[in-house]
Design a protein around this motif. Structure first.
Motif, PDB file in Angstrom:
ATOM      1  N   MET A   1      46.333  44.625  24.934  1.00 40.90           N
ATOM      2  CA  MET A   1      45.084  44.205  25.564  1.00 40.90           C
ATOM      3  C   MET A   1      45.143  42.734  25.960  1.00 40.90           C
ATOM      4  SD  MET A   1      41.186  44.438  24.107  1.00 40.90           S
ATOM      5  CE  MET A   1      41.195  46.229  24.165  1.00 40.90           C
ATOM      6  N   ILE A   2      45.769  41.931  25.084  1.00 37.85           N
ATOM      7  CA  ILE A   2      45.902  40.509  25.388  1.00 37.85           C
ATOM      8  C   ILE A   2      46.744  40.323  26.658  1.00 37.85           C
ATOM      9  CG2 ILE A   2      46.797  38.312  24.558  1.00 37.85           C
ATOM     10  CD1 ILE A   2      46.187  39.230  21.733  1.00 37.85           C
ATOM     11  N   ARG A   3      47.839  41.109  26.769  1.00 40.09           N
ATOM     12  CA  ARG A   3      48.692  41.004  27.937  1.00 40.09           C
ATOM     13  C   ARG A   3      47.914  41.373  29.210  1.00 40.09           C
ATOM     14  NH1 ARG A   3      54.064  40.787  28.398  1.00 40.09           N
ATOM     15  NH2 ARG A   3      54.305  41.256  26.175  1.00 40.09           N
ATOM     16  N   TYR A   4      47.006  42.377  29.073  1.00 40.22           N
ATOM     17  CA  TYR A   4      46.225  42.803  30.236  1.00 40.22           C
ATOM     18  C   TYR A   4      45.335  41.660  30.744  1.00 40.22           C
ATOM     19  CZ  TYR A   4      42.527  45.053  32.930  1.00 40.22           C
ATOM     20  OH  TYR A   4      41.636  45.373  33.908  1.00 40.22           O
ATOM     21  N   PHE A   5      44.657  40.957  29.815  1.00 45.10           N
ATOM     22  CA  PHE A   5      43.764  39.867  30.222  1.00 45.10           C
ATOM     23  C   PHE A   5      44.549  38.673  30.754  1.00 45.10           C
ATOM     24  CE2 PHE A   5      40.678  41.947  27.277  1.00 45.10           C
ATOM     25  CZ  PHE A   5      39.716  42.241  28.234  1.00 45.10           C
ATOM     26  N   ILE A   6      45.791  38.475  30.235  1.00 47.75           N
ATOM     27  CA  ILE A   6      46.622  37.388  30.764  1.00 47.75           C
ATOM     28  C   ILE A   6      47.004  37.666  32.215  1.00 47.75           C
ATOM     29  CG2 ILE A   6      48.865  36.246  30.559  1.00 47.75           C
ATOM     30  CD1 ILE A   6      48.640  36.566  27.532  1.00 47.75           C
ATOM     31  N   ASN A   7      47.307  38.919  32.492  1.00 51.95           N
ATOM     32  CA  ASN A   7      47.724  39.281  33.844  1.00 51.95           C
ATOM     33  C   ASN A   7      46.544  39.494  34.794  1.00 51.95           C
ATOM     34  OD1 ASN A   7      50.426  39.247  33.038  1.00 51.95           O
ATOM     35  ND2 ASN A   7      50.362  41.417  32.396  1.00 51.95           N
ATOM     36  N   ASN A   8      45.324  39.653  34.235  1.00 51.89           N
ATOM     37  CA  ASN A   8      44.130  39.880  35.060  1.00 51.89           C
ATOM     38  C   ASN A   8      43.063  38.840  34.685  1.00 51.89           C
ATOM     39  OD1 ASN A   8      44.627  42.794  36.416  1.00 51.89           O
ATOM     40  ND2 ASN A   8      45.367  42.824  34.285  1.00 51.89           N
ATOM     41  N   ARG A   9      43.295  37.641  35.153  1.00 51.76           N
ATOM     42  CA  ARG A   9      42.427  36.530  34.764  1.00 51.76           C
ATOM     43  C   ARG A   9      40.987  36.705  35.266  1.00 51.76           C
ATOM     44  NH1 ARG A   9      46.480  31.470  36.204  1.00 51.76           N
ATOM     45  NH2 ARG A   9      48.193  32.094  34.795  1.00 51.76           N
ATOM     46  N   ILE A  10      40.858  37.242  36.458  1.00 52.60           N
ATOM     47  CA  ILE A  10      39.504  37.409  37.010  1.00 52.60           C
ATOM     48  C   ILE A  10      38.687  38.359  36.134  1.00 52.60           C
ATOM     49  CG2 ILE A  10      38.166  38.259  38.973  1.00 52.60           C
ATOM     50  CD1 ILE A  10      40.388  37.316  40.790  1.00 52.60           C
ATOM     51  N   SER A  11      39.284  39.460  35.713  1.00 55.91           N
ATOM     52  CA  SER A  11      38.597  40.418  34.840  1.00 55.91           C
ATOM     53  C   SER A  11      38.204  39.753  33.521  1.00 55.91           C
ATOM     54  CB  SER A  11      39.491  41.632  34.573  1.00 55.91           C
ATOM     55  OG  SER A  11      39.777  42.314  35.776  1.00 55.91           O
ATOM     56  N   ALA A  12      39.096  38.905  32.992  1.00 54.65           N
ATOM     57  CA  ALA A  12      38.814  38.215  31.728  1.00 54.65           C
ATOM     58  C   ALA A  12      37.630  37.271  31.883  1.00 54.65           C
ATOM     59  CB  ALA A  12      40.054  37.452  31.270  1.00 54.65           C
ATOM     60  N   PHE A  13      37.632  36.498  32.986  1.00 50.46           N
ATOM     61  CA  PHE A  13      36.513  35.571  33.216  1.00 50.46           C
ATOM     62  C   PHE A  13      35.192  36.316  33.430  1.00 50.46           C
ATOM     63  CE2 PHE A  13      39.851  32.420  34.554  1.00 50.46           C
ATOM     64  CZ  PHE A  13      39.566  31.513  33.539  1.00 50.46           C
ATOM     65  N   MET A  14      35.238  37.440  34.166  1.00 53.94           N
ATOM     66  CA  MET A  14      34.018  38.202  34.424  1.00 53.94           C
ATOM     67  C   MET A  14      33.450  38.780  33.124  1.00 53.94           C
ATOM     68  SD  MET A  14      33.237  38.030  37.611  1.00 53.94           S
ATOM     69  CE  MET A  14      32.134  39.415  37.815  1.00 53.94           C
ATOM     70  N   LEU A  15      34.334  39.302  32.263  1.00 57.85           N
ATOM     71  CA  LEU A  15      33.889  39.872  30.991  1.00 57.85           C
ATOM     72  C   LEU A  15      33.314  38.787  30.086  1.00 57.85           C
ATOM     73  CD1 LEU A  15      33.682  42.415  29.272  1.00 57.85           C
ATOM     74  CD2 LEU A  15      35.980  41.938  28.390  1.00 57.85           C
TER      75      LEU A  15
END
Length: 288
Positions: free
Chosen positions: A1-15
């Motif tokens: 899951m951590i790798r997913y948010f690292i690769n998808n920064r926009i999704s991480a910021f939106m969440l």
């Protein structure tokens, strides 16, 4: 899951922004209660005696009940209010007390003296406190060097107005002490001898105790609002009120009545642990 948010920064910021927004909204909408729902270790005793003044209510009902119930184990505080036609006694117990057993013991104690009550007294009611209906603060007021009557006067003039300005307070009630007021005792024979009535006296007093606006005056510095104060400031002002102006001369209130600064007929009694004190009851407003 951590790798997913690292690769998808926009999704991480939106969440993260969604969580922060929800937290801020919840912070402002989260209700805060000074009296949360809980099992409160206390009961109330209500005894009604219609048509009887507070003095007799205290003598015939409140004091005898307080004396008989104070022997019940676990009581930490007893406060009471004797009003016109009823007596209300609040009994608070320690947290470890079984309130169901305590209420049974209270009822048993009251049964021992119930037969000594006047026949018109209604059946005593013993019930649990509802904290949501109870004032958020009940405080007994005592000031060194002042009698309960003086304390009541001070609380009416200083404490109550100050608390009424606090946000969230919906109602403030005072009990105990005497309420001071002006008494005008008329002499019927003097009034009738001058061809007047009580309505004439009442109207004269009402007309004289007013403040009259006198308009405005424009000056170089601006507009000044004028007011003619005519409210009574002392007993002498009331005595010198003109009731009638006839050919025989002016008739003053002092010619018809005796004016005094006295106390209102007692409407309630407030006692804390057996001592007469002034009590203040503070209720909060909805959502406060």
């Amino acid at each position: 899951m951590i790798r997913y948010f690292i690769n998808n920064r926009i999704s991480a910021f939106m969440l993260a922004a969604a969580f922060i927004t929800a937290g801020v909204i919840s912070l402002y909408k989260l209700p805060v209660s000074l009296v949360p729902a809980s099992d409160y270790p206390a009961i109330s005793i209500l005894i009604e005696y219609p048509g009887v003044g507070p003095e007799k209510i205290e003598l015939l009902l409140t004091k005898p009940v307080e004396r008989i119930i104070k022997s019940v184990n676990g009581i930490t505080e007893i406060d009471s209010v004797s009003e016109e036609g009823k007596s209300k006694i609040n009994v608070t117990f320690s947290e470890k007390t079984d309130i169901k057993i305590a209420s049974v013991k209270i009822r048993e104690k009251i049964e021992l003296i119930k037969d000594s009550f006047p026949e018109e007294v209604q059946e005593p009611v013993v019930y649990r406190y509802d904290p949501s209906e109870r004032p958020v603060i009940i405080a007994a007021i005592e000031i060194d060097g002042l009698s309960p009557d003086d304390v009541r006067d001070y609380a009416d003039r200083k404490i109550k107005p100050a608390l009424q300005r606090v946000d969230g307070i919906s109602e403030i009630n005072l009990a105990g002490g005497m309420i001071r007021e002006i008494h005008i005792e008329t002499d019927r024979s003097r009034i009738e001898a001058r061809g007047l009535t009580l309505s004439d006296v009442s109207s004269a007093v009402g007309r004289s105790n007013i403040s009259v606006p006198a308009g405005t005056v424009e000056t170089g510095a601006g507009i000044t609002v004028l007011n003619i104060p005519s409210r009574f400031r002392s007993i002498t002002d009331i005595d010198n009120t003109i009731v009638n102006n006839s050919e025989k001369g002016l008739v003053y209130l002092k010619d018809l009545a005796v004016t005094s600064f006295s106390s209102r007929e007692k409407e309630d009694f407030s006692r804390f642990n057996g001592k007469d004190l002034v009590t203040i009851y503070i209720h909060k407003g909805g959502g406060a």
